[in-house]
Write an enzyme that holds these catalytic residues in place. Sequence first.
Site, PDB file in Angstrom:
ATOM      1  N   HIS A  41       0.814  -1.216   0.000  1.00 45.01           N
ATOM      2  CA  HIS A  41       0.000   0.000   0.000  1.00 45.01           C
ATOM      3  C   HIS A  41       0.847   1.265   0.000  1.00 45.01           C
ATOM      4  O   HIS A  41       0.301   2.364  -0.044  1.00 45.01           O
ATOM      5  CB  HIS A  41      -0.877  -0.014   1.246  1.00 45.01           C
ATOM      6  CG  HIS A  41      -0.063  -0.271   2.474  1.00 45.01           C
ATOM      7  ND1 HIS A  41       0.349  -1.544   2.807  1.00 45.01           N
ATOM      8  CD2 HIS A  41       0.476   0.558   3.368  1.00 45.01           C
ATOM      9  CE1 HIS A  41       1.103  -1.480   3.897  1.00 45.01           C
ATOM     10  NE2 HIS A  41       1.197  -0.213   4.255  1.00 45.01           N
ATOM     11  N   ASP A  83      -5.881  -2.934  -1.349  1.00 51.10           N
ATOM     12  CA  ASP A  83      -4.674  -2.106  -1.387  1.00 51.10           C
ATOM     13  C   ASP A  83      -3.942  -2.309  -2.717  1.00 51.10           C
ATOM     14  O   ASP A  83      -4.424  -3.007  -3.615  1.00 51.10           O
ATOM     15  CB  ASP A  83      -3.756  -2.407  -0.192  1.00 51.10           C
ATOM     16  CG  ASP A  83      -3.073  -3.754  -0.293  1.00 51.10           C
ATOM     17  OD1 ASP A  83      -3.662  -4.656  -0.920  1.00 51.10           O
ATOM     18  OD2 ASP A  83      -1.960  -3.917   0.234  1.00 51.10           O
ATOM     19  N   ASP A 120      -1.423  -4.043  -3.880  1.00 53.93           N
ATOM     20  CA  ASP A 120      -1.169  -5.381  -4.420  1.00 53.93           C
ATOM     21  C   ASP A 120      -2.309  -6.346  -4.113  1.00 53.93           C
ATOM     22  O   ASP A 120      -2.177  -7.558  -4.299  1.00 53.93           O
ATOM     23  CB  ASP A 120       0.166  -5.936  -3.912  1.00 53.93           C
ATOM     24  CG  ASP A 120       0.178  -6.132  -2.410  1.00 53.93           C
ATOM     25  OD1 ASP A 120      -0.553  -5.419  -1.706  1.00 53.93           O
ATOM     26  OD2 ASP A 120       0.921  -7.016  -1.924  1.00 53.93           O
ATOM     27  N   ASP A 124      -3.795  -7.631  -1.543  1.00 55.14           N
ATOM     28  CA  ASP A 124      -3.912  -8.657  -0.508  1.00 55.14           C
ATOM     29  C   ASP A 124      -4.717  -8.158   0.695  1.00 55.14           C
ATOM     30  O   ASP A 124      -5.210  -8.947   1.486  1.00 55.14           O
ATOM     31  CB  ASP A 124      -2.543  -9.229  -0.096  1.00 55.14           C
ATOM     32  CG  ASP A 124      -1.555  -8.168   0.354  1.00 55.14           C
ATOM     33  OD1 ASP A 124      -1.897  -6.962   0.303  1.00 55.14           O
ATOM     34  OD2 ASP A 124      -0.436  -8.543   0.757  1.00 55.14           O
ATOM     35  N   ARG A 125      -4.865  -6.837   0.820  1.00 63.62           N
ATOM     36  CA  ARG A 125      -5.648  -6.306   1.949  1.00 63.62           C
ATOM     37  C   ARG A 125      -7.104  -6.064   1.559  1.00 63.62           C
ATOM     38  O   ARG A 125      -7.429  -5.939   0.387  1.00 63.62           O
ATOM     39  CB  ARG A 125      -5.063  -4.982   2.423  1.00 63.62           C
ATOM     40  CG  ARG A 125      -3.708  -5.142   3.044  1.00 63.62           C
ATOM     41  CD  ARG A 125      -3.254  -3.867   3.709  1.00 63.62           C
ATOM     42  NE  ARG A 125      -1.991  -4.136   4.390  1.00 63.62           N
ATOM     43  CZ  ARG A 125      -1.416  -3.319   5.242  1.00 63.62           C
ATOM     44  NH1 ARG A 125      -1.955  -2.158   5.527  1.00 63.62           N
ATOM     45  NH2 ARG A 125      -0.282  -3.659   5.823  1.00 63.62           N
ATOM     46  N   LYS A 136      -2.501 -13.395   2.213  1.00 66.38           N
ATOM     47  CA  LYS A 136      -3.818 -12.851   2.491  1.00 66.38           C
ATOM     48  C   LYS A 136      -4.425 -12.449   1.159  1.00 66.38           C
ATOM     49  O   LYS A 136      -3.706 -12.210   0.186  1.00 66.38           O
ATOM     50  CB  LYS A 136      -3.740 -11.696   3.467  1.00 66.38           C
ATOM     51  CG  LYS A 136      -2.811 -10.585   3.096  1.00 66.38           C
ATOM     52  CD  LYS A 136      -2.819  -9.561   4.220  1.00 66.38           C
ATOM     53  CE  LYS A 136      -1.900  -8.410   3.933  1.00 66.38           C
ATOM     54  NZ  LYS A 136      -0.586  -8.556   4.552  1.00 66.38           N
TER      55      LYS A 136
HETATM   56  C1  G6P Z   1       2.448  -6.645   5.556  1.00 68.20           C
HETATM   57  C2  G6P Z   1       2.298  -8.098   5.793  1.00 68.20           C
HETATM   58  C3  G6P Z   1       1.277  -8.342   6.864  1.00 68.20           C
HETATM   59  C4  G6P Z   1       1.619  -7.587   8.103  1.00 68.20           C
HETATM   60  C5  G6P Z   1       1.892  -6.159   7.822  1.00 68.20           C
HETATM   61  C6  G6P Z   1       2.478  -5.556   9.056  1.00 68.20           C
HETATM   62  O1  G6P Z   1       1.270  -6.112   5.059  1.00 68.20           O
HETATM   63  O2  G6P Z   1       1.906  -8.749   4.609  1.00 68.20           O
HETATM   64  O3  G6P Z   1       1.175  -9.702   7.105  1.00 68.20           O
HETATM   65  O4  G6P Z   1       0.569  -7.636   9.026  1.00 68.20           O
HETATM   66  O5  G6P Z   1       2.794  -6.030   6.764  1.00 68.20           O
HETATM   67  O6  G6P Z   1       3.037  -4.359   8.798  1.00 68.20           O
HETATM   68  P1  G6P Z   1       3.851  -3.597   9.899  1.00 68.20           P
HETATM   69  O7  G6P Z   1       4.112  -2.298   9.215  1.00 68.20           O
HETATM   70  O8  G6P Z   1       2.943  -3.462  11.084  1.00 68.20           O
HETATM   71  O9  G6P Z   1       5.074  -4.411  10.205  1.00 68.20           O
HETATM   72 ZN    ZN Z   2      -0.579  -5.420   0.360  1.00 68.97          ZN
END
Ligand code: G6P
Ligand code: ZN
Length: 610
Positions: free
Chosen positions: A144, A326, A328, A330-331, A436
Amino acid sequence: KHTPNITVVLKRKAAEKALSGSLAVTNESTSPIEGQKPGTSGLRKKTKVFMGKNYLENFVQSTFDALKATGVPVEGGTIVIGGDGRYFNKDATQLIAKMSVANGVKTIWMGNDALLSTPAASAVIRTREGGFVPFGAFILSASHNPGGLDEDFGIKFNCENGGPAPEKVTEKIFENTTKISEYKICKGFPTIDLTTKGTYVVEGKIRVDVFDCAEDHVGLLMKVFDFEAIKKLIARKDFSMVYDSMNGVQGPYARRVFIDELGAPESVLMNAVPKEDFGGKDTPSHGHADPNLTYAVELVQKMGTNKTGEKVGSGDGVPEFGAAADGDADRNMILGKQWFVSPSDSLAIIAANAGCIPYFKEGLKGCARSMPTSGALDLVAKKKKIPCFVVPTGWKFFGNLMDSGDERYFPDSDIYTPFLCGEESFGTGSSHVREKDGMWAVLAWLQILASKNQDESKPLVSVEQITKDHWKVYGRNYYCRYDYEGVSSESASTMMKNLIEKLPTLKGTEMKGMKFESAENFEYNDPVDKSVSSNQGVQICFTDGSRIIFRLSGTGSAGATIRLYLEKYEKPSGNLDLSQFEVVKPLAELALELSDLSNLTGRNEPTVIT
Ligand code: G6P
Ligand code: ZN
């Protein structure tokens, strides 16, 4: 005994086209570049850094070397390459193709226009051509984070199971980047026309398949869900929806699913053409393709809520369902008419209603959440009597649990597929892939809605109703996250260090009328491969069931981001209709005092609250 992997065999009739070029390999000399350590989700840096001399080359070669050293069959193998469509995606794809061939790869799979969403890349690895053919995928994405020449770029490697490379691999990659002296490239390998789908055969030896980026993933989702039932929901006169792809990679997938397969009108699609800068600074999201109440401004307005999820206006003309992805894809963010579903609640509600989803119809075998995600899921798991794992932040930790049901990896361990998992950071998914999956989460909600709304003569059961019904059974885990972005790395680590030192003294003591139940520096012991991950965030629990968690983000590209997660549980008989942001405020005050965050970082307010 095992749940079979889903096999999707699509009819393909790709015309083969012969291409000429040189397959001569050159070894280019290079030297280590500092800071190529992959974070939570691959290596992310400013795009200009990635475009700098040998930056991408060093990382890609270090990856190939790490794979070869661990016995991955790169020589003669098949690789997948694709990304989220951000600036530099196409050039990076072509470069990686040339380096792949130089490293012995014989077949390259690429999505059209160099596109592949993160979950689609996982689906391609696992299901294309009957399944598990490639040894892995390079995914070009910074998720994102904004894209563009002056913004971020990223690269991550996913393994043959379709999941992110485990730490032992990323550590090896990093180690290689500190020692690298040359990289391999086929300079004469032709630039592939990614706009035209087909099979290209270079010099009669190397095969390059350019295919529709959506076909494998959508094909898989059509096996996981009952599209006919969802189609009926969408056709209801009293139902309407919108889906915001936020100018990221999801556009083509959204078109395929909602328009082509589910027969929805064009008006469902928002921002569905991938852009290299996700729309840039002049869009309402300021180029942040991040589905949350802060950045998905257009969608949130359309759905009739404000930035804190409260109702704005009368709700007339507001769709029944809204969602976003987002960069890519996955969110996901799930909204109902004037209603925001927090990711932790969304996960628990999908778990509670898993029976509506064909993929789960024989029953969920297990579920998991990341440690900072609210405990709402645990309550459902307890009732369903299924295991609920708590893992560190990062999707890769779910992979082992899911693969424990895959005889190729862990023949003797317990079987946890079909499996459901999710994170507070707007990530939800299941064992159908090893990432995800933004579209999966949206279809899961639509399937639940479809199942509860089969009789068109009855008034529509809304997203809000489903959420409230859930709370009435399980209680409500009021939840919220404060982010302090762009803090100096030094002050952030000092804060964490001080806090960690304090932890052993807290248990049994009181602060602001709250009694500490436990205080720990979270450590995860993987039950499947027995690996240990320490220092995964500070978790402090109180005797009334509340929690505060401090963690440093692992996905930033500059400085540090401190995340503070706040949770307060309310029983089914309690007040379930308050604002989550208000309910957790006293906890936030306590957390700030305990950590001395303002003094140490100079920050009085969080940058983002979600
Ligand atoms: C990415 C990963 C997620 C994780 C996130 C955490 O999106 O794919 O699995 O929850 O990062 O990000 P952060 O900035 O909190 O480490
Ligand atoms: Zn993503």
